[in-house]
Design a protein around this motif. Structure first.
Motif, mmCIF file in Angstrom:
data_model
loop_
_atom_site.group_PDB
_atom_site.id
_atom_site.type_symbol
_atom_site.label_atom_id
_atom_site.label_comp_id
_atom_site.label_asym_id
_atom_site.label_seq_id
_atom_site.Cartn_x
_atom_site.Cartn_y
_atom_site.Cartn_z
ATOM 1 N N GLY A 65 0.786 -1.224 0.000
ATOM 2 C CA GLY A 65 0.000 0.000 0.000
ATOM 3 C C GLY A 65 0.820 1.277 0.000
ATOM 4 N N VAL A 66 1.455 1.592 -1.123
ATOM 5 C CA VAL A 66 2.247 2.819 -1.207
ATOM 6 C C VAL A 66 1.396 3.958 -1.777
ATOM 7 N N ASP A 67 1.773 5.186 -1.394
ATOM 8 C CA ASP A 67 1.038 6.369 -1.831
ATOM 9 C C ASP A 67 1.776 7.145 -2.930
ATOM 10 N N ALA A 68 3.056 6.835 -3.114
ATOM 11 C CA ALA A 68 3.845 7.536 -4.125
ATOM 12 C C ALA A 68 5.141 6.774 -4.343
ATOM 13 N N THR A 80 9.733 1.250 -14.766
ATOM 14 C CA THR A 80 9.105 0.502 -13.669
ATOM 15 C C THR A 80 8.382 1.450 -12.723
ATOM 16 N N VAL A 81 9.004 2.586 -12.425
ATOM 17 C CA VAL A 81 8.340 3.601 -11.595
ATOM 18 C C VAL A 81 7.019 4.008 -12.239
ATOM 19 N N ALA A 82 7.060 4.245 -13.546
ATOM 20 C CA ALA A 82 5.850 4.666 -14.260
ATOM 21 C C ALA A 82 4.789 3.578 -14.267
ATOM 22 N N ALA A 83 5.219 2.324 -14.403
ATOM 23 C CA ALA A 83 4.265 1.217 -14.404
ATOM 24 C C ALA A 83 3.533 1.141 -13.055
ATOM 25 N N VAL A 84 4.269 1.358 -11.968
ATOM 26 C CA VAL A 84 3.646 1.368 -10.641
ATOM 27 C C VAL A 84 2.663 2.531 -10.536
ATOM 28 N N ASN A 85 3.077 3.709 -10.979
ATOM 29 C CA ASN A 85 2.184 4.880 -10.909
ATOM 30 C C ASN A 85 0.883 4.627 -11.660
ATOM 31 N N ALA A 86 1.000 4.044 -12.852
ATOM 32 C CA ALA A 86 -0.197 3.794 -13.663
ATOM 33 C C ALA A 86 -1.083 2.728 -13.039
ATOM 34 N N ALA A 87 -0.470 1.652 -12.542
ATOM 35 C CA ALA A 87 -1.246 0.535 -11.996
ATOM 36 C C ALA A 87 -1.984 0.918 -10.720
ATOM 37 N N LEU A 88 -1.363 1.787 -9.907
ATOM 38 C CA LEU A 88 -1.965 2.146 -8.627
ATOM 39 C C LEU A 88 -2.642 3.522 -8.660
ATOM 40 N N GLY A 89 -2.630 4.157 -9.829
ATOM 41 C CA GLY A 89 -3.263 5.464 -9.947
ATOM 42 C C GLY A 89 -2.563 6.549 -9.162
ATOM 43 N N ALA A 98 7.853 7.798 -19.582
ATOM 44 C CA ALA A 98 9.022 7.050 -19.099
ATOM 45 C C ALA A 98 9.675 6.268 -20.222
ATOM 46 N N ALA A 99 8.861 5.701 -21.114
ATOM 47 C CA ALA A 99 9.417 4.959 -22.250
ATOM 48 C C ALA A 99 10.264 5.871 -23.119
ATOM 49 N N ALA A 100 9.812 7.109 -23.335
ATOM 50 C CA ALA A 100 10.584 8.059 -24.138
ATOM 51 C C ALA A 100 11.865 8.472 -23.434
#
Length: 395
Positions: A65-68, A80-89, A98-100
């Motif tokens: 349960g992370v918030d950021a 990977t950071v971006a994938a977490v942000n997207a998956a957890l909103g 991030a891909a760019a």
């Protein structure tokens, strides 16, 4: 409100961000493929997970349960950071941006289409393709990996023959994607900025002094630059245009820009991440007396923009330009005017490689000075370097 942050990586460069989060009363959950990663000793929760395994990192982040995601220096695996942000909103850099940032070919295409000034570029996937790419781009040119950060594998070639010699030397590695770019001419600047709540904030514009070609390693950072204010404005304008074209949101920004003799600024590279440890832990605090990671975490938690820290003071950061060879002796540390800090990492008996990469520079050490303006701070740095007695046996 942020209560728990995720550290994607728990190596040496993540230590300061983890410590800063803890000092702000936040809990830290950390992942790293190395079970002995030093950041694990500071984290509240940790698990040995390869940061390249996005699904596993997302599952861990969801479980605890992370918030950021913690703002920290990270290169290719910003994805990977971006994938977490997207998956957890979560607020923060998102997958397309991030891909760019991770793929210099993709970034080049996006920036070119948006009208951001960048160098002409050709991508190759095999050393055998190098001659044709060099023939199209011409000399001088830069040959560098399509992925990665810092100065790893970057070669500035003054002539076509120098560029062509990189393939048989093994510099252009089989199985890795490479780029051949027209060499931008002028003065290079490092830029640290932020974009939170859709507000772009320029923080540091650092004039760079580089190693001689063919390598492109920073030797010295000078803040503020010894250039007209119009140059700083042009540099920041290009970085903001690039950040918006790529779609960076709610993150720190690290970029490199070249400015030619006519004052035209062109983007070299950009990423939605915190700068490396020297800038985060030494240069930024020395200039502003505040912490960049703390400011980013505050902006994330409050949902607003990152406030500019103020005017700051002139600071020069210089790596020790010690030549390659065996260290015979190291004298006492100098006590010269304007010297803020110095660290000599060389010991008698050490063998120093040629100064080509950030790793080579860090193995030598660094110093930091200030003064009434940038020119005085640089003169103080040069005086301190001249007073430092290190004997090297060339081998």
């Amino acid at each position: 409100m942020i209560r728990r942050v995720l550290a994607v990586g728990a190596g040496p460069e993540q230590l300061h961000p983890i410590r800063m989060a803890k000092a702000m009363g936040l809990q830290v959950a950390a992942v790293d493929r190395d079970p002995g990663a030093p950041g694990f000793a500071l984290a509240d929760i940790w698990r040995p997970i390869d940061v390249a395994d996005e699904a596993a990192v997302i599952a861990f982040a969801r479980e605890v349960g992370v918030d950021a995601a913690l703002p920290a220096p990270i290169g290719r695996f910003l994805t990977t950071v971006a994938a977490v942000n997207a998956a957890l909103g979560l607020r923060g850099v998102q997958p397309a941006a991030a891909a760019a940032c991770a793929d210099k070919r993709l970034a080049h295409d996006i920036l070119s289409a948006a009208g951001v000034p960048v160098a002409a570029q050709i991508a190759i996937d095999d050393p055998a393709q190098l001659p044709e790419a060099v023939a199209k781009v011409g000399a001088p040119c830069v040959v560098k990996p399509a992925f990665g950060s810092g100065s790893r594998g970057v070669a500035l070639c003054a002539t076509t023959d120098q560029a062509l010699a990189l393939a048989p030397s093994g510099h252009v590695a089989l199985g890795e994607s490479w780029l051949v770019e027209a060499a931008l001419q002028g003065t290079e600047y490092g830029v640290d900025a932020a974009i939170y709540a859709d507000v772009f904030t320029g923080l540091l514009v650092r004039e760079k002094v580089m190693t001689p070609p063919p390598d492109r390693q920073e030797l010295t950072y000078i803040h503020p630059p010894r250039a007209p204010q119009a140059t700083t404005v042009a540099v920041l304008n290009v970085v903001e245009a690039a950040a918006r074209a790529i779609g960076l949101t709610d993150c720190l920004i690290n970029a490199d820009v070249m400015v030619d003799a006519a004052g035209r600024a062109s983007l070299i590279e950009i990423s939605g991440r915190a700068p490396g440890n020297n800038i985060t832990t030494r240069i930024y605090p020395a200039i502003y007396g505040s912490d960049l990671i703390g400011a980013a975490l505050t902006a994330l938690g409050e949902g607003g923009p990152l406030a500019h820290p103020g005017e700051g003071r002139p600071v020069v950061f210089a790596f020790l330009p010690t030549p390659a060879g065996r260290v015979v002796s190291v004298g006492a540390l100098p006590k010269t005017p304007g010297l803020l800090d110095i660290e000599v990492r060389m010991a008698v008996g050490d063998r120093l490689a040629p100064l080509r990469t950030g790793t080579d520079a860090m193995a030598r050490g660094w110093l930091m000075t200030t003064g009434g303006d940038s020119h005085e701070a640089l003169a103080n740095a040069q005086a301190a370097l001249a007073a430092l007695e290190i004997e090297i046996e060339r081998v």
